[in-house]
Each structure stands twice: as C-alpha cells, then as structure tokens.
Motif scaffolding. Structure first.
Motif, short mmCIF file in Angstrom:
data_model
loop_
_atom_site.label_atom_id
_atom_site.label_comp_id
_atom_site.label_asym_id
_atom_site.label_seq_id
_atom_site.Cartn_x
_atom_site.Cartn_y
_atom_site.Cartn_z
N VAL A 17 2.25 10.10 -1.53
CA VAL A 17 3.34 9.67 -1.58
C VAL A 17 3.33 8.42 -2.43
O VAL A 17 2.78 7.60 -2.36
CB VAL A 17 4.04 9.49 -0.26
N LYS A 18 4.40 8.31 -3.39
CA LYS A 18 4.43 7.12 -4.39
C LYS A 18 4.91 5.78 -3.72
O LYS A 18 4.97 4.79 -4.27
CB LYS A 18 5.06 7.40 -5.69
N GLU A 62 0.76 -1.28 -0.10
CA GLU A 62 0.09 0.01 -0.02
C GLU A 62 0.84 1.28 0.04
O GLU A 62 1.87 1.23 0.53
CB GLU A 62 -1.02 0.04 1.22
N LEU A 63 0.25 2.27 -0.47
CA LEU A 63 1.13 3.64 -0.17
C LEU A 63 1.32 3.88 1.13
O LEU A 63 0.39 3.83 1.95
CB LEU A 63 0.22 4.71 -0.98
#
Length: 136
Positions: free
Chosen positions: A47-48, A41-42
């Motif tokens: 934020v990537k 998950e992020l």
C-alpha cells in the motif's frame, strides 16, 4: 485459536502518536510488540499510504471460552502493569492509548457476551485509554 474466519478472539493495546522510534518504545515497555510502525513508513508493504503516527501494538489471543472480563488483566500484567505503561506513556509523550477487543459475533459457534470488571474499568481510567470492540 483462530476460527474458520481466520481471526482469533484477542485483546490488543496500541500506543500511538509519539516522536520516538517504535522500537525504542517497545524497549521501554520491555516486551517485544506484536506490530509496530514509525511515522512516514508504509502502512503495509503493498500500500502506498504512509503512517501519520508512530505506534506499537501488543496483542494476546484467547480461546473462545475465555470471558471478556478475563482478557485485559493478563495483557496489562505482561506489559509490566499499569504504572509501567503510565511511566512509558509519560516518557514518550504518546498522544493516546487504544484498547481493542476482537470477539466472536452472536452468529458464530461461540457467541460472545460479557462485561468489564471494576478493575478493568479502573485500569482503563488510569491509562486514559479508548476502548473499541470488533466482532467477527
């Protein structure tokens, strides 16, 4: 309980690095987590970066008057006690547990000092947890 920096004096316990879903771990503990995330998950919505380990985190905030030696026991009690955490850690095969204390710094209106009690040290030993201190 937050001060003018927007942060509060608190202690948190994070269980990290398991293959189960984070909510399943929270369900085993029996208390809703403050934060949780699953591998892949992020890290944050904006934020990537992706999480490399799943985690659940439990936090209790305190007023600045509470001593460091009085912070850990209520969190452990809220989470069902040391044995409950050991049992859950064994069931989910967590890689590690982290304890983090976020405390006002010496330059704040409420300077912080203190100690860990013998029972706190015993709890940390039984849980095989790391301890970190953050100051604001």
């Amino acid at each position: 309980m937050k001060n003018d920096t927007g942060r509060a004096k608190c202690v948190s316990l994070t269980i990290r690095g398991f293959t189960s879903q984070a909510q399943e771990v929270a369900d085993l503990i029996g208390v809703q987590s403050s934060h949780q995330g699953n591998v892949g998950e992020l890290v944050r919505p904006y934020v990537k970066t992706l999480l490399t380990r799943s985690y659940v985190q439990y936090t209790i905030e305190y007023s600045n008057e509470v001593a460091l030696s009085e912070m850990l026991a209520p969190l452990i009690q809220k989470l069902g006690g040391t044995q409950n955490l050991i049992d859950v850690q064994g069931k989910v095969k967590a890689e590690f547990l982290e304890l983090h204390f976020d405390l006002p710094s010496i330059s704040s209106e409420f300077p912080q000092d203190g100690y860990f009690s013998n029972s706190d040290i015993q709890i940390c030993s039984e849980l095989n947890t790391s301890i970190s201190l953050g100051f604001f």
